[in-house]
Design a protein around this motif. Structure first.
Motif, short mmCIF file in Angstrom:
data_model
loop_
_atom_site.label_atom_id
_atom_site.label_comp_id
_atom_site.label_asym_id
_atom_site.label_seq_id
_atom_site.Cartn_x
_atom_site.Cartn_y
_atom_site.Cartn_z
N MET A 150 0.84 -1.20 0.00
CA MET A 150 0.00 0.00 0.00
C MET A 150 0.87 1.24 0.00
SD MET A 150 -2.93 -1.15 2.74
CE MET A 150 -3.77 0.40 2.47
N THR A 151 0.49 2.20 -0.78
CA THR A 151 1.23 3.45 -0.85
C THR A 151 0.56 4.49 0.03
OG1 THR A 151 -0.03 4.14 -2.78
CG2 THR A 151 2.02 2.93 -3.18
N SER A 152 1.38 5.22 0.75
CA SER A 152 0.83 6.25 1.63
C SER A 152 0.40 7.45 0.81
CB SER A 152 1.88 6.67 2.66
OG SER A 152 3.02 7.16 2.00
N ARG A 153 -0.74 7.98 1.19
CA ARG A 153 -1.28 9.14 0.49
C ARG A 153 -0.75 10.42 1.11
NH1 ARG A 153 -7.62 8.69 0.13
NH2 ARG A 153 -7.19 10.63 -1.04
N THR A 154 -0.49 11.37 0.29
CA THR A 154 -0.03 12.67 0.78
C THR A 154 -1.19 13.43 1.40
OG1 THR A 154 1.63 12.74 -0.97
CG2 THR A 154 1.10 14.82 0.15
N PRO A 155 -1.07 13.85 2.67
CA PRO A 155 -2.19 14.56 3.31
C PRO A 155 -2.45 15.88 2.63
CG PRO A 155 -0.22 14.71 4.66
CD PRO A 155 0.11 13.75 3.55
N ASP A 156 -3.72 16.24 2.67
CA ASP A 156 -4.15 17.51 2.09
C ASP A 156 -3.55 18.65 2.91
OD1 ASP A 156 -5.38 19.67 0.94
OD2 ASP A 156 -7.39 18.79 0.95
N PRO A 157 -2.82 19.56 2.33
CA PRO A 157 -2.23 20.68 3.10
C PRO A 157 -3.27 21.52 3.82
CG PRO A 157 -1.27 20.51 0.89
CD PRO A 157 -2.45 19.59 0.92
N ARG A 158 -4.51 21.54 3.27
CA ARG A 158 -5.54 22.35 3.92
C ARG A 158 -6.00 21.74 5.23
NH1 ARG A 158 -9.66 22.53 -0.96
NH2 ARG A 158 -9.05 20.32 -0.85
N LEU A 159 -5.78 20.43 5.43
CA LEU A 159 -6.23 19.75 6.64
C LEU A 159 -5.12 19.62 7.68
CD1 LEU A 159 -8.33 16.88 5.03
CD2 LEU A 159 -9.11 19.12 5.84
N VAL A 160 -3.92 20.00 7.35
CA VAL A 160 -2.80 19.88 8.27
C VAL A 160 -2.69 21.15 9.10
CG1 VAL A 160 -0.31 19.57 8.49
CG2 VAL A 160 -1.59 18.32 6.73
N VAL A 161 -2.69 20.99 10.44
CA VAL A 161 -2.56 22.13 11.34
C VAL A 161 -1.08 22.46 11.51
CG1 VAL A 161 -3.03 23.03 13.65
CG2 VAL A 161 -4.67 21.47 12.54
N GLN A 162 -0.75 23.68 11.21
CA GLN A 162 0.63 24.10 11.32
C GLN A 162 1.06 24.16 12.81
OE1 GLN A 162 2.53 24.44 8.74
NE2 GLN A 162 0.80 24.01 7.36
N PRO A 163 2.29 23.74 13.13
CA PRO A 163 2.76 23.77 14.53
C PRO A 163 2.70 25.15 15.15
CG PRO A 163 4.23 22.45 13.16
CD PRO A 163 3.27 23.15 12.22
N ASP A 164 2.90 26.18 14.36
CA ASP A 164 2.88 27.54 14.90
C ASP A 164 1.50 27.90 15.44
OD1 ASP A 164 5.50 27.76 14.24
OD2 ASP A 164 5.15 28.83 12.36
N LEU A 165 0.44 27.32 14.84
CA LEU A 165 -0.91 27.63 15.29
C LEU A 165 -1.22 26.99 16.63
CD1 LEU A 165 -2.85 27.31 11.91
CD2 LEU A 165 -1.97 29.38 13.00
N LEU A 166 -0.52 25.89 16.98
CA LEU A 166 -0.76 25.21 18.25
C LEU A 166 -0.05 25.88 19.41
CD1 LEU A 166 -0.48 21.50 17.07
CD2 LEU A 166 -2.56 22.85 17.39
N ARG A 167 0.92 26.70 19.16
CA ARG A 167 1.65 27.36 20.21
C ARG A 167 0.84 28.52 20.77
NH1 ARG A 167 7.55 27.88 17.17
NH2 ARG A 167 7.93 25.63 16.95
N PRO A 168 0.84 28.68 22.10
CA PRO A 168 0.10 29.81 22.67
C PRO A 168 0.73 31.13 22.27
CG PRO A 168 1.42 28.70 24.35
CD PRO A 168 1.50 27.85 23.13
N THR A 169 -0.10 32.10 22.07
CA THR A 169 0.39 33.42 21.67
C THR A 169 1.05 34.10 22.87
OG1 THR A 169 -1.73 34.45 22.20
CG2 THR A 169 -1.45 33.59 19.97
N PHE A 170 1.73 35.19 22.57
CA PHE A 170 2.39 35.94 23.64
C PHE A 170 1.37 36.47 24.64
CE2 PHE A 170 3.85 40.04 25.30
CZ PHE A 170 4.99 39.64 25.97
N GLY A 171 0.23 36.93 24.16
CA GLY A 171 -0.81 37.43 25.06
C GLY A 171 -1.37 36.33 25.95
#
Length: 230
Positions: free
Chosen positions: A1-22
């Motif tokens: 079985m070949t792995s499918r490339t995930p849709d970039p629109r569904l991947v959460v960027q690591p920067d978005l998971l980090r708490p903001t400075f505020g």
């Protein structure tokens, strides 16, 4: 079985998971507030109490015995130490025959004063009830339906009603006095009698009950203070 490339629109960027400075700044502020506020309040109340006792004891002690008579700065708490020693000495003398005789003579004198007699007896009975090690007043916590059926409130259970009070109540069941404190100040509230069957006793200490009331339910019985503050 070949792995499918995930849709970039569904991947959460690591920067978005980090708490903001505020968000981090708010978290630090709340953590500091939780740690500093109880210490500041405790220190303020303790300082007020020490100064109050010092002010009451100072006129009773000759000036040459105060530390500031020999030191260039005042020593807070010296009056509190004198008060503790004095109360201990009074208790020591009250435990022997001579002390009991003197106390009895003093109480006999107070009993001859119409206004002072009632005040002294009432205050003495309150202190004996609160500090009695064998009594059961305010040593149990319960729940009653208040202010209306289906709504439960925390109460401190007092003693059963005296015969002259219970005889005037319409219900034939045993009547118990309860104190319902207010939130967040448990020193104010309502005192009333109700049948024992309407009281649900809880297996928690009065201290835990007071914490539950003062915190408006945020600190549950058996829960560490640090967990309730998070």
């Amino acid at each position: 079985m070949t792995s499918r490339t995930p849709d970039p629109r569904l991947v959460v960027q690591p920067d978005l998971l980090r708490p903001t400075f505020g968000t981090r700044l708010r978290r630090y502020f709340l953590t500091g507030l939780v740690l500093a506020a109880p210490l500041a309040i405790t220190a303020s109340v303790t300082w007020w109490f020490v100064n109050l006792v010092d002010g009451l004891v100072r006129p009773l002690v000759p000036a040459q015995f105060w530390p500031e008579s020999y030191l260039p700065f005042p020593v807070p708490g010296f009056g509190l130490v004198i008060a503790l020693i004095g109360l201990t000495v009074i208790g020591f003398f009250a435990a022997n025959l001579v002390g009991r005789t003197l106390i009895g003579a003093g109480e006999s004198l107070l009993n001859r004063m119409p206004v002072v007699r009632g005040l002294y007896k009432g205050v003495k009975q309150i202190f004996e009830t609160i500090f009695s090690q064998s009594g059961t007043s305010f040593r149990k916590v319960g729940m009653v339906q208040f202010p209306q059926p289906g709504m439960w409130s925390i109460v401190f259970i007092a003693q059963e009603a005296a015969p002259e009070i219970a005889g005037k109540l319409p219900d034939g069941d045993e009547q118990i006095g309860v104190f319902l404190p207010c939130t967040p100040n448990p020193t104010t509230g309502f005192f009333f009698y109700l049948p024992r069957r309407e009281i649900v006793e809880l297996s928690i200490s009065v201290e835990d009950g007071a914490k539950l009331i003062m915190s408006a339910g945020l600190i549950q019985p058996g829960q560490p203070l640090s967990d309730g503050a998070k």
